[in-house]
Write a protein that holds these residues in place. Sequence first.
Motif, mmCIF file in Angstrom:
data_model
loop_
_atom_site.group_PDB
_atom_site.id
_atom_site.type_symbol
_atom_site.label_atom_id
_atom_site.label_comp_id
_atom_site.label_asym_id
_atom_site.label_seq_id
_atom_site.Cartn_x
_atom_site.Cartn_y
_atom_site.Cartn_z
ATOM 1 N N GLU A 1 97.360 107.711 48.453
ATOM 2 C CA GLU A 1 96.597 107.323 49.655
ATOM 3 C C GLU A 1 97.518 106.764 50.724
ATOM 4 O OE1 GLU A 1 93.028 105.023 49.212
ATOM 5 O OE2 GLU A 1 92.424 106.157 47.429
ATOM 6 N N PHE A 2 98.517 106.020 50.286
ATOM 7 C CA PHE A 2 99.470 105.429 51.219
ATOM 8 C C PHE A 2 100.222 106.541 51.972
ATOM 9 C CE2 PHE A 2 103.863 103.754 51.839
ATOM 10 C CZ PHE A 2 103.574 102.702 52.684
ATOM 11 N N ARG A 3 100.662 107.545 51.240
ATOM 12 C CA ARG A 3 101.375 108.661 51.893
ATOM 13 C C ARG A 3 100.446 109.472 52.777
ATOM 14 N NH1 ARG A 3 103.932 112.025 47.417
ATOM 15 N NH2 ARG A 3 104.372 113.358 49.187
ATOM 16 N N ALA B 1 109.998 105.623 44.293
ATOM 17 C CA ALA B 1 110.376 106.093 45.636
ATOM 18 C C ALA B 1 110.905 107.524 45.565
ATOM 19 C CB ALA B 1 111.434 105.166 46.236
ATOM 20 N N LEU B 2 111.768 107.777 44.586
ATOM 21 C CA LEU B 2 112.348 109.118 44.459
ATOM 22 C C LEU B 2 111.278 110.150 44.139
ATOM 23 C CD1 LEU B 2 115.626 108.177 42.570
ATOM 24 C CD2 LEU B 2 115.458 109.257 44.827
ATOM 25 N N ASP B 3 110.413 109.824 43.165
ATOM 26 C CA ASP B 3 109.369 110.782 42.754
ATOM 27 C C ASP B 3 108.390 111.064 43.886
ATOM 28 O OD1 ASP B 3 110.521 110.897 40.298
ATOM 29 O OD2 ASP B 3 109.033 109.643 39.275
ATOM 30 N N ALA B 4 108.078 110.029 44.686
ATOM 31 C CA ALA B 4 107.065 110.192 45.728
ATOM 32 C C ALA B 4 107.665 110.654 47.047
ATOM 33 C CB ALA B 4 106.315 108.873 45.927
ATOM 34 N N GLY B 5 108.992 110.741 47.116
ATOM 35 C CA GLY B 5 109.625 111.135 48.375
ATOM 36 C C GLY B 5 109.458 110.082 49.455
ATOM 37 N N LEU B 6 109.543 108.810 49.054
ATOM 38 C CA LEU B 6 109.425 107.726 50.026
ATOM 39 C C LEU B 6 110.802 107.085 50.238
ATOM 40 C CD1 LEU B 6 106.191 106.076 48.567
ATOM 41 C CD2 LEU B 6 106.366 107.182 50.818
ATOM 42 N N VAL C 1 118.279 106.210 46.188
ATOM 43 C CA VAL C 1 117.152 105.843 47.055
ATOM 44 C C VAL C 1 117.630 105.894 48.502
ATOM 45 C CG1 VAL C 1 115.531 104.025 47.691
ATOM 46 C CG2 VAL C 1 116.184 104.331 45.297
ATOM 47 N N GLU C 2 116.866 106.587 49.333
ATOM 48 C CA GLU C 2 117.276 106.698 50.733
ATOM 49 C C GLU C 2 116.735 105.516 51.533
ATOM 50 O OE1 GLU C 2 117.101 109.611 54.552
ATOM 51 O OE2 GLU C 2 116.497 110.499 52.636
ATOM 52 N N PRO C 3 117.609 104.728 52.164
ATOM 53 C CA PRO C 3 117.127 103.562 52.905
ATOM 54 C C PRO C 3 116.247 103.956 54.090
ATOM 55 C CG PRO C 3 119.549 103.692 52.968
ATOM 56 C CD PRO C 3 119.065 104.889 52.223
#
Length: 297
Positions: free
Chosen positions: A220-222, A248-253, A281-283
Amino acid sequence: MNTIPATAADPWRMNADLHSHSSWSDGVLAPAELVRRAHAAGVELFALTDHDETGGVAEAAAEAARLDMSFVPGVEISVTWAGKTLHVVGLDIDTRHPGLVAGLASIRAGRDERAREMAERLERLGVSGAYEGAIAQVRNPSLVSRTHFARHLVSSGVCSHMDEVFSRFLGEGAPAYVPHQWARLTDALGWIRDSGGVAVLAHPGRYRLDGMMRDTLIDEFRAGGGQAIEVVTGSHTRDQYRQYARVALDAGLYGSRGSDFHGPGESRVDLGDLPHLPDGVEPVWPHLSVLSAPVGA
Ligand code: AMP
Ligand code: MN
Ligand code: MN
Ligand code: MN
């Protein structure tokens, strides 16, 4: 004008602290004092994210500019989702955006009544004068929070520390806890997006959601436009840094990093005093306008 720090070439290593509170909400320090403390601690990119309130942003921005520290206007919005309270940080917001201004005012509106109700419950539990005591701790009358009650109950000797206040009286499920209807998740995300900001799910490890509910929340957040989650925060354990790096990695966040500092000697983590984001993790911060603006612009 803010300059881009040398470490911007390697943003992953930058000392970014993107979650903090001033006395405009439930922090102890005035915005300028907070910014000076962050700068002295070696923070290179700093966001003020008061609860449901952006009144401190102008003062913080001015002090950061004076110190040549990169600054991000922010807010931490209280949300009710599936009967639970969640916090969503908005970074890079336009604090004058009418939709955001009206939305935040609407959430603040219920706080005083809730505070009186908390005080009544405390009275029934044998603690009198809590409303007046809490108000005496508040600098912004529209933002009385449980933290102000907690400071009062500690300073008046009813409890020996803040944690005890929450476990005995004010935490979710404790006898003086007053449930409150905060913003809807989709509304909070909409206000952040419409005001040009980036939405970050704050301290996800604090919500006590089972795996399925957590997945639903992230979906829902995405879907509402959320782009990042806090991975490294003063509220997470080392295990949770790893766990939410995976999320974060799995959700592409994108990942965010922030102390959630409220005051000297009170917060577990001081400003900027956190490890870097875990590998991979991408900042989120290279995507904020203060860093993505062309050099010299
Ligand atoms: P409110 O927005 O009035 O519900 O107050 C929530 C605030 O209480 C949070 O932003 C935290 O600063 C503080 N808080 C919640 N739980 C605790 C705890 N266990 N110890 C200290 N502070 C807490
Ligand atoms: Mn707080
Ligand atoms: Mn929070
Ligand atoms: Mn916070």
